[in-house]
Design a protein around this motif. Structure first.
Motif, PDB file in Angstrom:
ATOM      1  N   ARG A  41      56.867  81.808   4.632  1.00  0.00           N
ATOM      2  CA  ARG A  41      56.700  80.388   4.314  1.00  0.00           C
ATOM      3  C   ARG A  41      58.050  79.714   4.098  1.00  0.00           C
ATOM      4  NH1 ARG A  41      51.712  78.469   3.451  1.00  0.00           N
ATOM      5  NH2 ARG A  41      52.475  76.688   2.257  1.00  0.00           N
ATOM      6  N   ARG A  42      58.973  80.408   3.434  1.00  0.00           N
ATOM      7  CA  ARG A  42      60.316  79.852   3.246  1.00  0.00           C
ATOM      8  C   ARG A  42      61.006  79.677   4.595  1.00  0.00           C
ATOM      9  NH1 ARG A  42      63.904  83.494  -0.030  1.00  0.00           N
ATOM     10  NH2 ARG A  42      65.404  81.834   0.482  1.00  0.00           N
ATOM     11  N   ALA A  43      60.836  80.642   5.499  1.00  0.00           N
ATOM     12  CA  ALA A  43      61.478  80.560   6.811  1.00  0.00           C
ATOM     13  C   ALA A  43      60.939  79.381   7.605  1.00  0.00           C
ATOM     14  CB  ALA A  43      61.275  81.864   7.575  1.00  0.00           C
ATOM     15  N   LEU A  44      59.618  79.217   7.621  1.00  0.00           N
ATOM     16  CA  LEU A  44      59.040  78.111   8.374  1.00  0.00           C
ATOM     17  C   LEU A  44      59.389  76.780   7.720  1.00  0.00           C
ATOM     18  CD1 LEU A  44      57.359  77.383  10.833  1.00  0.00           C
ATOM     19  CD2 LEU A  44      55.294  77.551   9.423  1.00  0.00           C
ATOM     20  N   ALA A  93      52.248  82.861  11.810  1.00  0.00           N
ATOM     21  CA  ALA A  93      50.933  83.285  11.329  1.00  0.00           C
ATOM     22  C   ALA A  93      50.996  83.705   9.859  1.00  0.00           C
ATOM     23  CB  ALA A  93      50.407  84.431  12.190  1.00  0.00           C
ATOM     24  N   ALA A  94      52.041  84.441   9.494  1.00  0.00           N
ATOM     25  CA  ALA A  94      52.171  84.890   8.109  1.00  0.00           C
ATOM     26  C   ALA A  94      52.431  83.718   7.176  1.00  0.00           C
ATOM     27  CB  ALA A  94      53.301  85.919   7.998  1.00  0.00           C
ATOM     28  N   ALA A  95      53.215  82.737   7.640  1.00  0.00           N
ATOM     29  CA  ALA A  95      53.480  81.558   6.813  1.00  0.00           C
ATOM     30  C   ALA A  95      52.209  80.754   6.576  1.00  0.00           C
ATOM     31  CB  ALA A  95      54.535  80.688   7.477  1.00  0.00           C
ATOM     32  N   LEU A  96      51.411  80.590   7.613  1.00  0.00           N
ATOM     33  CA  LEU A  96      50.185  79.799   7.478  1.00  0.00           C
ATOM     34  C   LEU A  96      49.129  80.536   6.672  1.00  0.00           C
ATOM     35  CD1 LEU A  96      49.875  78.220  11.044  1.00  0.00           C
ATOM     36  CD2 LEU A  96      50.990  77.310   8.999  1.00  0.00           C
ATOM     37  N   ASP A  97      49.163  81.868   6.731  1.00  0.00           N
ATOM     38  CA  ASP A  97      48.215  82.655   5.934  1.00  0.00           C
ATOM     39  C   ASP A  97      48.475  82.457   4.445  1.00  0.00           C
ATOM     40  OD1 ASP A  97      46.156  84.841   5.693  1.00  0.00           O
ATOM     41  OD2 ASP A  97      47.858  85.844   4.737  1.00  0.00           O
TER      42      ASP A  97
END
Length: 320
Positions: A237-240, A226-230
């Motif tokens: 985003r780096r993790a995903l 959710a945080a990456a897509l936000d």
């Protein structure tokens, strides 16, 4: 719908999904689907009895897909402390027939009956699923790998595997650090230890500077996604993005091993971020196989978006 209803189930490490079906149907319809949280039940038997009491049906036949090997009489789930004897489970549920299949074996059974609207082409050719080999992979609580060979004309055959436990081959310094941290936590680094919900949490923790050891702080994988897509959390985003890149490498490895014409990605995680996956380094890493990049170029990579492919596949397996 005609015929006597049968019980079908898809038992993962986190959720137990149940439904009823008419196994004689060409494309089984899922009746009374229900998802239960495994943590709320002491055993598979208790979860199944809860479901059957809720729907008020006592079927004579059942097919259960399990996130574990299914050979032998004694079955132990890989990522859940549930075990049972197949003959005792059949007797306790009052069944005349009980078929057990591996969870990604079940998804492989489902692939030929997926409607066009129940799968999305991620990369490559958008051909129909009429002949194999078709590799079936996917991250969830664990990481599943199955194989479908044959064709619609000659008949299909499912090969069940435990390919998710293959050793992880890191590329670059960051992935070598991840492999080391996972090995500290689990004793070795396998595909499943990185390409799963807990794997995404570990990737996120390591990129945040945590040691990833047994006492390391881990965020819930849904929170990371959710945080990456936000878009405002750079580390998420780096993790995903790293997760997607590793998935691309593994998908390419599986395609090479299987000689796949199609790679079908399933599981509960990937459908949540398809646009992100499409824009990631997944495709680049899938093709990053040196001299065999051209060999992989025509492989169709698709994502199953059916809400319950494991249940659908269990119904197909029971019919077969």
């Amino acid at each position: 719908m005609t015929g006597e209803l049968a019980l079908i189930a898809d038992i993962g490490g986190t959720n137990a999904r149940f439904a009823l079906c008419d196994p004689t149907a060409t494309v089984p319809e899922l009746v009374e689907p229900m998802a239960l949280r495994n943590a709320e039940f002491a055993s598979l038997q208790h979860a199944a009895e809860h479901y059957l009491a809720a729907v008020g049906v006592r079927p004579q036949r059942a097919a259960i897909a399990l996130a574990s090997p299914v050979d032998g009489d004694e079955i132990r789930l890989t990522n859940r402390a549930w075990s049972f004897n197949r003959h005792e489970l059949r007797a306790s549920l009052g069944l005349e027939e009980l078929r057990l299949v591996n969870d990604f074996g079940a998804i492989a059974h489902a692939v030929p009956v997926l409607a066009p609207g129940e799968r999305v082409v991620l990369h490559g050719q958008a051909h129909e699923l009429t002949r194999g080999p078709i590799s079936v992979i996917g991250p969830g609580t664990g990481f599943g790998v199955g194989l479908l060979v044959g064709s619609a004309e000659r008949g299909w055959q499912v090969v069940e595997t435990e390919g998710g436990h293959v050793g992880f081959a890191p590329l670059g310094d960051e992935e070598r650090v991840l492999a080391d941290r996972v090995a500290v936590r689990h004793g070795r680094a396998s595909w499943e230890r990185l390409l799963s919900g807990s794997g995404l949490s570990i990737i996120d923790a390591v990129l945040r500077g945590h040691d990833g050891g047994p006492d390391g702080q881990l965020r819930d994988p849904a929170e990371v996604v959710a945080a990456a897509l936000d878009g405002h959390d750079v580390v998420s985003r780096r993790a995903l993005a790293r997760f997607c890149a590793i998935l691309g490498s593994v998908a390419g490895d599986v395609a090479l091993v299987h000689g796949a014409r199609t790679v079908m990605i399933a599981g509960g995680i990937v459908p949540r971020f398809l646009p992100f996956l499409r824009a990631s380094a997944f495709r680049e890493r899938f093709l990053d196989k040196g001299r065999f990049a051209a060999y992989l170029e025509p492989v169709s990579i698709q994502v199953a978006t059916h809400p319950h492919p494991g249940l659908l596949g269990a119904a197909v397996a029971l019919r077969a």
